[in-house]
Scaffold this active site. Structure first.
Site, short mmCIF file in Angstrom:
data_model
loop_
_atom_site.label_atom_id
_atom_site.label_comp_id
_atom_site.label_asym_id
_atom_site.label_seq_id
_atom_site.Cartn_x
_atom_site.Cartn_y
_atom_site.Cartn_z
N LYS A 171 0.83 -1.22 0.00
CA LYS A 171 0.00 0.00 0.00
C LYS A 171 0.86 1.25 0.00
O LYS A 171 2.04 1.24 0.36
CB LYS A 171 -0.96 0.01 1.19
CG LYS A 171 -0.32 -0.19 2.57
CD LYS A 171 0.20 1.06 3.21
CE LYS A 171 0.86 0.81 4.56
NZ LYS A 171 1.73 1.89 5.01
N ILE A 180 11.28 -4.43 1.90
CA ILE A 180 11.28 -4.64 3.36
C ILE A 180 11.59 -3.32 4.05
O ILE A 180 12.48 -2.59 3.63
CB ILE A 180 12.33 -5.71 3.72
CG1 ILE A 180 11.91 -7.07 3.11
CG2 ILE A 180 12.50 -5.83 5.22
CD1 ILE A 180 13.03 -8.09 3.04
N ALA A 181 10.84 -3.02 5.13
CA ALA A 181 11.03 -1.76 5.88
C ALA A 181 10.96 -0.57 4.94
O ALA A 181 11.70 0.39 5.07
CB ALA A 181 12.35 -1.76 6.66
N GLY A 182 10.03 -0.63 3.98
CA GLY A 182 9.91 0.44 2.98
C GLY A 182 8.68 1.30 3.15
O GLY A 182 8.38 2.12 2.30
N GLY A 183 7.92 1.10 4.24
CA GLY A 183 6.72 1.92 4.46
C GLY A 183 5.56 1.52 3.56
O GLY A 183 4.62 2.29 3.39
N MET A 184 5.61 0.31 2.98
CA MET A 184 4.55 -0.14 2.07
C MET A 184 3.75 -1.32 2.60
O MET A 184 2.92 -1.88 1.89
CB MET A 184 5.13 -0.48 0.70
CG MET A 184 5.60 0.74 -0.08
SD MET A 184 5.97 0.29 -1.78
CE MET A 184 4.32 -0.15 -2.39
N GLY A 196 5.09 -6.73 5.20
CA GLY A 196 4.89 -7.72 6.27
C GLY A 196 3.42 -7.88 6.60
O GLY A 196 2.93 -8.99 6.87
N SER A 197 2.68 -6.78 6.57
CA SER A 197 1.24 -6.83 6.84
C SER A 197 0.51 -7.58 5.73
O SER A 197 -0.43 -8.34 5.98
CB SER A 197 0.67 -5.41 6.95
OG SER A 197 1.31 -4.72 8.00
N ASP A 224 -1.71 -2.33 10.00
CA ASP A 224 -1.88 -2.33 8.54
C ASP A 224 -2.47 -3.64 7.99
O ASP A 224 -2.77 -3.74 6.81
CB ASP A 224 -0.53 -2.08 7.84
CG ASP A 224 -0.08 -0.63 7.97
OD1 ASP A 224 -0.91 0.22 8.34
OD2 ASP A 224 1.10 -0.35 7.71
#
Length: 310
Positions: free
Chosen positions: A16, A103-107, A110-111, A144
């Site tokens: 997202k 990964i850890a990209g604010g998108m 993981g959610s 998220d």
């Protein structure tokens, strides 16, 4: 081996973009009220769940996932275990995650994995909760996760997990500029709090409750990229730019080369550029490529977690 033991289910769930993100003052528990407009975009994670005695997870795909945990701190494994626990299912699942979302990209990669796992295991095990039954479990797993389950365009309030669908028309074209450095969400929030404390005279006190601006909702309702470009906003951007100053140059490059607007997505460091057409997206992607920036073109909104047939 029985055919049931060999069965597997594959589900894809979208990453997202936070098209709009406001952050209220920190609460007593350290959390912040947020108001977000999420848009699910056509960059998908795929999770295959196969029947197994215990629980395991492995990663494949174009993203280097070697740093991701394979124990219960992994959100996909946590999702499978939570579903088994709540439904009393005795078996397990071997999960294979095909990663495309940074990964850890604010998108919300993981959610998306957690949402896809819930849907895949519910189908695999025949636990029959369905989307509405899975939503409360999704909310327990993380703010998220419910959105990755639902997809589309939605307003998130509270901690971002209280969702209401937003009417959206047409297709929006985005170019995602990916960064090699991950940003930790808690670190970005801490940097925002410090920035606000340091500039309290100029900024004033932050409100406890926040909401999504009407202009943003109106822009997605009519499908107008120009209006959305003017209304996009992210309170976390100032903190992300402080922690990763190179993102400011990236924003400047994109906006000077055809983007209607650029925004750091969520806690970053992915930068999302809104453009007017598929052609403009392709052109900006190659401009970024020449500047040695990894970039992808995506569209939104797209649906949430769905079983792939076949």
């Amino acid at each position: 081996m029985s055919t049931r033991g060999m069965r597997s289910v594959t589900v894809r769930a979208p990453g997202k973009i936070n098209v709009f993100f406001r952050v209220g003052a920190p609460q007593r528990d350290g959390y912040h009220e947020v108001a977000s407009l999420y848009q699910a975009v056509s960059l998908f994670e795929e999770v295959t769940a196969a029947a197994a005695e215990g629980f395991s997870v492995r990663f494949t795909g174009p993203i280097d996932a070697s740093g991701l945990p394979l124990d219960d701190s992994n959100l996909a494994l946590a999702a499978a275990r939570l579903l088994a626990e709540r439904t009393g299912h005795a078996g397990g699942a071997a999960l294979t995650v095909f990663k495309r979302v940074p990964i850890a990209g604010g998108m919300g990669g993981g959610s998306a994995d957690a949402a896809a796992t819930l849907v895949a295991c519910d189908e695999l095990w025949g636990t029959g909760l369905g989307r509405s039954g899975l939503l409360p479990l999704a909310a327990e797993l993380g703010a998220d996760v419910p959105f990755a389950l639902e997809g589309g365009t939605a307003v998130g309030t509270g901690r971002g997990d209280e969702l209401s669908p937003a009417l959206a028309k047409g297709v929006f074209h985005w170019v995602l500029a990916l960064s090699d450095t991950g940003l930790s969400t808690p670190v970005v929030y801490r940097a925002l709090d410090e920035h606000r404390d340091a500039h309290v005279h100029a900024l004033g006190r932050q409100p406890d409750t926040v909401k999504v601006d009407t202009a943003v909702l109106q822009a997605v309702r009519v499908g107008d990229a120009g209006s959305l470009a003017e209304a996009m906003h992210n309170d976390l951007q100032v903190a992300a730019l402080k922690l990763a100053p190179e993102l400011a140059e990236m924003l400047e490059l994109g906006e000077s080369r055809g983007a209607l607007a650029g925004i750091v997505s969520g806690s970053g460091p992915t930068v999302a550029f809104l453009v007017g057409s598929a052609q403009a997206a392709a052109e900006l992607r190659s401009v970024l490529g020449r500047a040695r920036v990894r970039a992808l073109t995506v569209t939104g909104p797209v649906p949430g977690a769905r079983v792939l047939e076949g």
